[in-house]
Design a protein around this motif. Structure first.
Motif, PDB file in Angstrom:
ATOM      1  N   GLU A   9       0.786  -1.407  -0.295  1.00 32.24           N
ATOM      2  CA  GLU A   9       0.315   0.073   0.127  1.00 32.24           C
ATOM      3  C   GLU A   9       0.854   1.408  -0.101  1.00 32.24           C
ATOM      4  O   GLU A   9       1.941   1.279   0.184  1.00 32.24           O
ATOM      5  CB  GLU A   9      -1.320   0.302   1.639  1.00 32.24           C
ATOM      6  N   ALA A  11       1.925   4.865   1.292  1.00 33.71           N
ATOM      7  CA  ALA A  11       1.699   5.226   2.333  1.00 33.71           C
ATOM      8  C   ALA A  11       1.782   6.805   1.374  1.00 33.71           C
ATOM      9  O   ALA A  11       1.898   7.308   1.104  1.00 33.71           O
ATOM     10  CB  ALA A  11       2.960   5.397   3.022  1.00 33.71           C
ATOM     11  N   ALA A  12       0.377   7.655   2.930  1.00 29.52           N
ATOM     12  CA  ALA A  12      -0.365   8.688   2.218  1.00 29.52           C
ATOM     13  C   ALA A  12      -0.174  10.004   3.207  1.00 29.52           C
ATOM     14  O   ALA A  12      -0.495  10.319   3.348  1.00 29.52           O
ATOM     15  CB  ALA A  12      -1.693   8.609   2.630  1.00 29.52           C
ATOM     16  N   ASP A  14       1.136  12.772   3.398  1.00 25.05           N
ATOM     17  CA  ASP A  14       1.131  14.073   2.647  1.00 25.05           C
ATOM     18  C   ASP A  14       1.966  14.444   1.620  1.00 25.05           C
ATOM     19  O   ASP A  14       3.705  14.866   0.641  1.00 25.05           O
ATOM     20  CB  ASP A  14       2.294  15.314   4.132  1.00 25.05           C
ATOM     21  N   ALA A  17      -0.299  10.953  -2.696  1.00 24.81           N
ATOM     22  CA  ALA A  17      -0.372   9.916  -3.211  1.00 24.81           C
ATOM     23  C   ALA A  17      -1.681   9.204  -2.905  1.00 24.81           C
ATOM     24  O   ALA A  17      -2.896   8.590  -3.452  1.00 24.81           O
ATOM     25  CB  ALA A  17       0.649   8.549  -1.993  1.00 24.81           C
ATOM     26  N   ASP A  18      -2.327   9.977  -1.871  1.00 28.54           N
ATOM     27  CA  ASP A  18      -4.157   9.231  -1.603  1.00 28.54           C
ATOM     28  C   ASP A  18      -4.448  10.423  -2.035  1.00 28.54           C
ATOM     29  O   ASP A  18      -5.546   9.649  -2.090  1.00 28.54           O
ATOM     30  CB  ASP A  18      -4.277   9.757   0.115  1.00 28.54           C
ATOM     31  N   SER A  19      -4.589  11.165  -2.667  1.00 31.60           N
ATOM     32  CA  SER A  19      -5.469  11.539  -3.404  1.00 31.60           C
ATOM     33  C   SER A  19      -5.603  10.679  -4.792  1.00 31.60           C
ATOM     34  O   SER A  19      -6.239  10.890  -5.707  1.00 31.60           O
ATOM     35  CB  SER A  19      -5.353  13.167  -4.000  1.00 31.60           C
ATOM     36  N   GLN A  21      -4.748   7.564  -5.073  1.00 32.14           N
ATOM     37  CA  GLN A  21      -5.321   6.487  -5.072  1.00 32.14           C
ATOM     38  C   GLN A  21      -6.651   6.493  -4.138  1.00 32.14           C
ATOM     39  O   GLN A  21      -7.549   5.272  -5.599  1.00 32.14           O
ATOM     40  CB  GLN A  21      -4.708   5.801  -3.471  1.00 32.14           C
ATOM     41  N   ALA A  22      -7.403   7.755  -4.535  1.00 29.04           N
ATOM     42  CA  ALA A  22      -8.592   8.332  -4.152  1.00 29.04           C
ATOM     43  C   ALA A  22      -9.386   8.096  -5.958  1.00 29.04           C
ATOM     44  O   ALA A  22     -10.369   7.686  -6.437  1.00 29.04           O
ATOM     45  CB  ALA A  22      -9.162   9.056  -3.452  1.00 29.04           C
ATOM     46  N   ARG A  25      -9.494   4.806  -8.076  1.00 30.50           N
ATOM     47  CA  ARG A  25     -10.211   3.812  -7.204  1.00 30.50           C
ATOM     48  C   ARG A  25     -11.640   4.403  -7.447  1.00 30.50           C
ATOM     49  O   ARG A  25     -12.769   3.408  -8.457  1.00 30.50           O
ATOM     50  CB  ARG A  25     -10.638   4.348  -5.558  1.00 30.50           C
ATOM     51  N   LEU A 140      -0.559   2.050  -8.280  1.00 33.77           N
ATOM     52  CA  LEU A 140      -0.496   2.162  -6.404  1.00 33.77           C
ATOM     53  C   LEU A 140       0.623   1.283  -5.901  1.00 33.77           C
ATOM     54  O   LEU A 140       0.728   1.711  -4.761  1.00 33.77           O
ATOM     55  CB  LEU A 140      -2.228   2.309  -6.254  1.00 33.77           C
ATOM     56  N   GLU A 148       8.795   7.088  -3.989  1.00 27.05           N
ATOM     57  CA  GLU A 148       8.741   7.485  -2.830  1.00 27.05           C
ATOM     58  C   GLU A 148       9.943   6.747  -1.512  1.00 27.05           C
ATOM     59  O   GLU A 148      10.633   7.727  -1.086  1.00 27.05           O
ATOM     60  CB  GLU A 148       7.701   7.282  -1.806  1.00 27.05           C
TER      61      GLU A 148
END
Length: 178
Positions: A9, A11-12, A14, A17-19, A21-22, A25, A140, A148
């Motif tokens: 996975e 790591a989100a 800052d 990467a979290d945005s 991933q969203a 999806r 991802l 990273e």
């Protein structure tokens, strides 16, 4: 330096990467909806414009960001060509299936389609779905974690920003404006 081909996975923390991933999806979910609609066959003629916009605004920018930013970063990090060759193949397949689907849409719109056209459309849509899901999973689970681990923060941020840019705005010619 060898790219570690491990899947984990992202790591989100800052990194943006979290945005990504969203958004990935959401992209896969929307593609799944379109493929279900196409596979059922009913009502696809009314949904052609919606699917075409999705292909041009969501999938093609994914391919362009992968080609222009991610592939070159992965190539610099990994001296072997395996990861880059696989990525290039996947991105080329996505482009080809999008082009094939658009050609089928043209035939449906112009009335030059046959009964086989609906079957071909469903087949191409399912193949596109499989390649996109594979590419997104690798992006991802393999490529972003490698960024990273291996790239300086500023360079990684630029790449993530390009990947997260998302949608492309399609401008209509003057004669088509409302």
């Amino acid at each position: 330096m060898k790219l570690r081909l491990e899947c984990r996975e992202v790591a989100a923390v800052d990194t943006g990467a979290d945005s990504i991933q969203a958004s990935r999806r959401d992209l896969v979910d929307h593609l799944d909806e379109h493929v279900r609609r196409i596979s059922r066959g009913g009502g696809i003629k009314t949904a052609i414009d919606e699917v075409r916009l999705f292909l041009q605004q969501e999938l093609i920018p994914l391919v362009e960001a992968g080609e222009s930013k991610l592939r070159s970063a992965i190539q610099r990090m990994d001296s072997s060509t395996l990861a880059v060759s696989a990525m290039s193949l996947e991105l080329d397949l996505i482009r080809r299936y999008v082009r094939d689907i658009e050609e089928i849409f043209y035939k449906l719109e112009t009335g030059t389609s046959s009964d086989e056209t609906d079957d071909r459309l469903a087949e191409k849509a399912i193949r596109l779905q499989a390649v996109v899901e594979l590419y997104v999973a690798k992006e991802l689970g393999v490529y972003l974690p490698a960024l990273e681990d291996e790239l300086p923060d500023e360079e990684r941020r630029q790449i993530l920003d390009a990947l997260a840019a998302g949608r492309r705005v399609i401008k209509l010619p003057d004669y088509e404006r409302v």
